[in-house]
Design an enzyme around this catalytic site. Structure first.
Site, PDB file in Angstrom:
ATOM      1  N   HIS A  14       0.819  -1.208   0.000  1.00  0.00           N
ATOM      2  CA  HIS A  14       0.000   0.000   0.000  1.00  0.00           C
ATOM      3  C   HIS A  14       0.856   1.263   0.000  1.00  0.00           C
ATOM      4  O   HIS A  14       0.534   2.230  -0.688  1.00  0.00           O
ATOM      5  CB  HIS A  14      -0.915   0.007   1.235  1.00  0.00           C
ATOM      6  CG  HIS A  14      -1.940  -1.071   1.234  1.00  0.00           C
ATOM      7  ND1 HIS A  14      -3.286  -0.832   1.083  1.00  0.00           N
ATOM      8  CD2 HIS A  14      -1.819  -2.426   1.367  1.00  0.00           C
ATOM      9  CE1 HIS A  14      -3.951  -1.970   1.127  1.00  0.00           C
ATOM     10  NE2 HIS A  14      -3.083  -2.952   1.300  1.00  0.00           N
ATOM     11  N   ASP A 104      -5.911   5.707   2.033  1.00  0.00           N
ATOM     12  CA  ASP A 104      -6.051   4.356   1.505  1.00  0.00           C
ATOM     13  C   ASP A 104      -7.509   3.893   1.570  1.00  0.00           C
ATOM     14  O   ASP A 104      -8.258   4.268   2.466  1.00  0.00           O
ATOM     15  CB  ASP A 104      -5.164   3.400   2.320  1.00  0.00           C
ATOM     16  CG  ASP A 104      -5.025   2.038   1.679  1.00  0.00           C
ATOM     17  OD1 ASP A 104      -5.958   1.215   1.830  1.00  0.00           O
ATOM     18  OD2 ASP A 104      -4.006   1.786   1.015  1.00  0.00           O
TER      19      ASP A 104
END
Length: 457
Positions: A14, A104
């Site tokens: 990520h 995110d």
């Protein structure tokens, strides 16, 4: 000069792409504050040295996690909500607070945070638009799915008629987070609400490009009802850019020069690179099958094995394997500079778990993909590569008990380096499209469009 707060999930799959995104934003004149733990600061150092005046850090300690009876990821995400107060305090004490937070997709709760602060929230998806579409539909419809599901029915099949090409997946390929919801608790429902909040955010960024997933990006624009859906990929360092790709994501356990020297001795398109990412560890049974296939094949290969698995789990390389394959193989036990390896002229195909970062790295490097998905969005990514794009072939798919036939895999390894395979022709064409996306395609256009809108907030 607009100021953005970027909040990546603290995991390599990520944080690496959001750092690549940060580089593009900084080069376009924005000021960026990125939230990271102290452990992740080394990953930022190359960017900090390039942009010392416009890149800032918000260093936080990971909140204490209350164990979840279901999935550890849910518990970790729920724990991050404890940062709501510290972020609000930081925001109000800042002389030039951010106009938006880019967070995110796992952090759906930051939509509420952004609303409280009076700023916009933009979802950042390190995954592609296709898999994200599937996963959102699953979270949206999970209560209805729960009503139709029978405990232990692994033949249960889910079709997604709303998504282009109407993809479908058996129940065992549904991410475990969603399967856990069937027996879920309050934490599962809280996480679900966060995932659904992504679709009501001001904007969404996907790490993809039009030539790869244009139809699915357009689908999401229609679904959310606006055009603030941007394809900002492929988010990768330039091949000869200012950032050294050999250190991308961490320090290699093998000197990059040693790997390059080994590859330099090999003919063009003669090496298969094999890696299953930072999370997946092959079972002993799977490793025996893979090693057997490599021994039966005629290919040169680099095999990257997760180091922790060799010591703490059962992913042990069979005794005598390295001696039997000799100079034909190069075994690495730990992190390798994957992008640098894939871009080398000697590498022709890639055995991959189909994590999205690896998928994009393989595509942009123009190597044929041999798919072996095991968890999460990897099954959807494999379906995109094999069924939709025709740039890969399936090697295997499934959990630790599912293994490829060594003889069949050996044949596929050999054939993957054959120059006349249609998958190899298609991947070369798509690789060029990816390069164009960065230079004057969707990455450049969509980022410019995003920044233009941000500057007006």
């Amino acid at each position: 000069m607009s100021h953005l707060l970027l909040y990546p999930y603290p995991g390599s799959g990520h944080i690496i792409p959001i750092l690549d995104l940060t580089h593009h934003l900084l080069r376009r004149g924005l000021t960026v504050t990125i939230m990271v733990t102290a452990d992740d600061i080394p990953l930022l150092n190359p960017l900090i040295s390039l942009h010392p005046n416009s890149l800032h850090t918000f260093i936080y300690s990971e909140p204490e996690i209350t164990p979840s009876p279901h999935h550890p990821l849910i518990a970790k995400v729920i724990s991050t909500q404890k940062l709501f107060g510290p972020i609000v305090q930081w925001f109000h004490s800042h002389p030039m607070p951010p106009v938006a937070i880019v967070s995110d997709f796992l952090f759906g709760w930051t939509s509420e945070l952004a609303s409280h602060l009076g700023i916009q929230r933009v979802v950042f998806s390190p995954s592609g638009a296709f898999s994200s579409s599937v996963i959102h539909m699953l979270w949206r419809d999970i209560k209805k799915i729960k009503d139709n599901f029978r405990e232990g029915d692994e033949s249960f099949f889910l079709a997604f008629q709303e998504i282009p090409s109407s993809p479908g997946f058996p129940w065992w390929q549904v991410p475990s987070l969603l399967r856990d919801y069937i027996t879920g608790d309050q934490d599962c429902e809280s996480f679900r609400k966060g995932m659904l909040a992504n679709m009501t955010s001001w904007g969404i960024m996907y790490n993809t490009f039009e030539g790869l997933e244009g139809v699915y990006v357009d689908h999401m624009k229609k679904y959310v009802g606006h055009d603030r859906v941007w394809a900002v990929g492929p988010l990768l360092p330039e091949e000869h850019g200012a950032i050294d790709v050999s250190g991308r994501g961490g320090s290699s356990v093998v000197a990059p020069d040693r790997l390059v020297k080994w590859l330099d001795q090999k003919p063009d398109q003669s090496v298969v690179y094999i890696c299953f990412g930072s999370q997946v560890v092959l079972s002993e049974k799977q490793m025996r099958a893979l090693a057997g296939a490599l021994e039966l094949s005629n290919v040169g290969f680099i095999l990257c094995v997760k180091a922790g698995g060799l010591e703490n789990e059962s992913s042990t390389i069979p005794s005598g394997f390295e001696d039997r394959v000799g100079k034909r193989g190069f075994v690495v036990k730990g992190w390798v500079p994957q992008l640098a390896v894939l871009r080398h002229r000697a590498v022709g195909s890639f055995v991959t778990h189909c994590g999205w970062n690896s998928t994009l790295e393989g595509i942009t490097s123009g190597v044929m993909m041999l798919t072996w998905p095991m968890i999460a969005d990897q099954f959807a990514n494999a379906a995109l590569l094999v069924d939709e794009l025709g740039i890969g072939k399936r090697v295997c798919e499934g959990g630790p008990e599912i293994c490829p036939d060594p003889a069949e895999m050996a044949q596929l390894l050999d054939e993957s380096l054959s120059g006349d395979r249609p998958e190899r022709v298609k991947i070369k064409e798509l690789s060029q499209t990816a390069v164009e996306a960065v230079e004057h395609g969707t990455l450049a256009k969509d980022l410019d469009a995003f920044i233009n809108l941000v500057s007006k907030i």
